[in-house]
Design a protein around this motif. Structure first.
Motif, PDB file in Angstrom:
ATOM      1  N   TYR A   1       0.157  -0.840  -0.146  1.00  0.00           N
ATOM      2  CA  TYR A   1       1.515  -1.394  -0.144  1.00  0.00           C
ATOM      3  C   TYR A   1       2.302  -0.902  -1.354  1.00  0.00           C
ATOM      4  CZ  TYR A   1       5.086  -4.940  -1.122  1.00  0.00           C
ATOM      5  OH  TYR A   1       6.269  -5.577  -1.441  1.00  0.00           O
ATOM      6  N   PHE A   2       1.669  -0.897  -2.510  1.00  0.00           N
ATOM      7  CA  PHE A   2       2.338  -0.463  -3.747  1.00  0.00           C
ATOM      8  C   PHE A   2       2.758   1.005  -3.644  1.00  0.00           C
ATOM      9  CE2 PHE A   2       2.211   1.411  -7.994  1.00  0.00           C
ATOM     10  CZ  PHE A   2       3.056   0.575  -8.696  1.00  0.00           C
ATOM     11  N   LEU A   3       1.871   1.839  -3.113  1.00  0.00           N
ATOM     12  CA  LEU A   3       2.185   3.258  -2.989  1.00  0.00           C
ATOM     13  C   LEU A   3       3.328   3.497  -2.005  1.00  0.00           C
ATOM     14  CD1 LEU A   3      -1.451   4.703  -2.927  1.00  0.00           C
ATOM     15  CD2 LEU A   3       0.187   4.818  -4.821  1.00  0.00           C
ATOM     16  N   LEU A   4       3.352   2.737  -0.908  1.00  0.00           N
ATOM     17  CA  LEU A   4       4.422   2.907   0.073  1.00  0.00           C
ATOM     18  C   LEU A   4       5.762   2.423  -0.475  1.00  0.00           C
ATOM     19  CD1 LEU A   4       2.720   1.917   3.460  1.00  0.00           C
ATOM     20  CD2 LEU A   4       3.061   4.187   2.483  1.00  0.00           C
ATOM     21  N   THR A   5       5.760   1.368  -1.287  1.00  0.00           N
ATOM     22  CA  THR A   5       7.013   0.894  -1.874  1.00  0.00           C
ATOM     23  C   THR A   5       7.586   1.893  -2.874  1.00  0.00           C
ATOM     24  OG1 THR A   5       5.746  -0.333  -3.552  1.00  0.00           O
ATOM     25  CG2 THR A   5       6.439  -1.539  -1.584  1.00  0.00           C
TER      26      THR A   5
END
Length: 306
Positions: A259-263
């Motif tokens: 999730y962090f990488l996609l944000t």
């Protein structure tokens, strides 16, 4: 609902079930490989006629109990338990994560029950006896090798690690059941379904474990600090629960990292590549999941985005 089962579907189902049972008896590795195909065909029969699905179960169970081994009978019962849970999840329109949760514990608990019943009936020696025999043999091998290289190998540490793995065997069984359930669900999803709607799918970056798992993990961690005089059975119970919770935190941490990488607007392929070392170095990912649950980093990030 159409109660007439096509002959081709019924034949393929019987062949898949027989192949699953035979391969499970040959080796416990090959059986689960073909298990999703048997589950898929049984689900098709269940969707067309639940009555025929039950009749097929009992018509196969009775000959299996009379003429096949207890392992074959247990494998067949586990197959039907998993199929029934997946079918019920489809009927009630459960999400894929909930289905995965129920399937995991169904496989793990039913496997443990099969082992216990086989031990009670005398078809399988107690696991403690099997482990004791293996440990004695393995100790002899280690002593032989350590005699050649005394400064390289620590025999006692290796045996202690082996004892720890055996004590946590139920937890490892649940963890293995998770990956088997995930494999079954993903395979069933990609096979043709004739218009049957599958479980609601959520992207992996949206997977969030219940915060209650954090409280349980911290309570068990604190209790284990003061467990010096406890019996081995009690320590084993808490150790197994702790290990299962750690794997739940691992999945949570991996999902949050994705999730962090996609944000950060990272390409999905590159994000998946970055997840590979996080999946390999489990302690780091467990800490990520632990800190995310404690400080609710995902919630803070979403509030800032608004």
């Amino acid at each position: 609902m159409n109660n007439k089962i096509p002959t081709g579907t019924l034949t393929l189902t019987l062949l898949a079930v027989v192949a699953y049972i035979m391969l499970t008896e040959i080796t416990l590795i090959f059986g689960p490989v073909v298990m999703p195909f048997a589950v898929y065909l049984l689900l098709k029969i269940r969707q067309q006629s639940k009555t025929n699905y039950r009749v097929l179960f009992f018509s196969f169970l009775i000959p299996a109990m009379l003429f096949l081994s207890p392992l074959a009978t247990g494998s067949f019962i586990i197959l039907y338990i998993v199929t029934s849970i997946l079918g019920t999840a489809l009927d009630k329109k459960m999400s894929q994560e909930i289905t995965l949760f129920y399937s995991t514990f169904a496989i793990g608990i039913s496997t443990m029950a099969t082992v216990v019943v086989m031990q009670m009936l005398g078809f399988l020696r107690p696991l403690s006896d099997l482990y004791s025999t293996f440990r004695s043999w393995y100790k002899e091998q280690l002593e032989t090798v350590s005699g050649l290289t005394p400064d390289v190998m620590d025999t006692d540490m290796i045996l202690q690690s082996l004892d720890l793995y055996f004590r946590n065997l139920p937890a490892f069984l649940i963890i293995g059941s998770f990956f088997l359930a995930l494999y079954i669900i993903l395979m069933v999803r990609i096979l043709p379904h004739d218009g049957i709607k599958m479980w609601h799918y959520r992207s992996f970056d949206k997977w969030i474990m219940p915060r209650m798992l954090l409280y349980l993990y911290l309570i068990i961690f604190i209790v284990m600090l003061f467990s010096g005089n406890w019996e081995d059975s009690t320590l084993s119970l808490f150790s197994n629960i702790s290990l299962v919770l750690e794997w739940a935190l691992f999945v949570h941490g991996l999902a949050f990292a994705y999730y962090f990488l996609l944000t950060k607007k990272l390409n999905k392929v590159l994000a998946v590549i970055i997840l590979i070392p996080l999946a390999l170095f489990r302690p780091i990912t467990v800490l990520i999941g632990l800190f995310e649950m404690i400080f609710r980093i995902r919630l803070i990030m979403e509030l800032r985005r608004k």
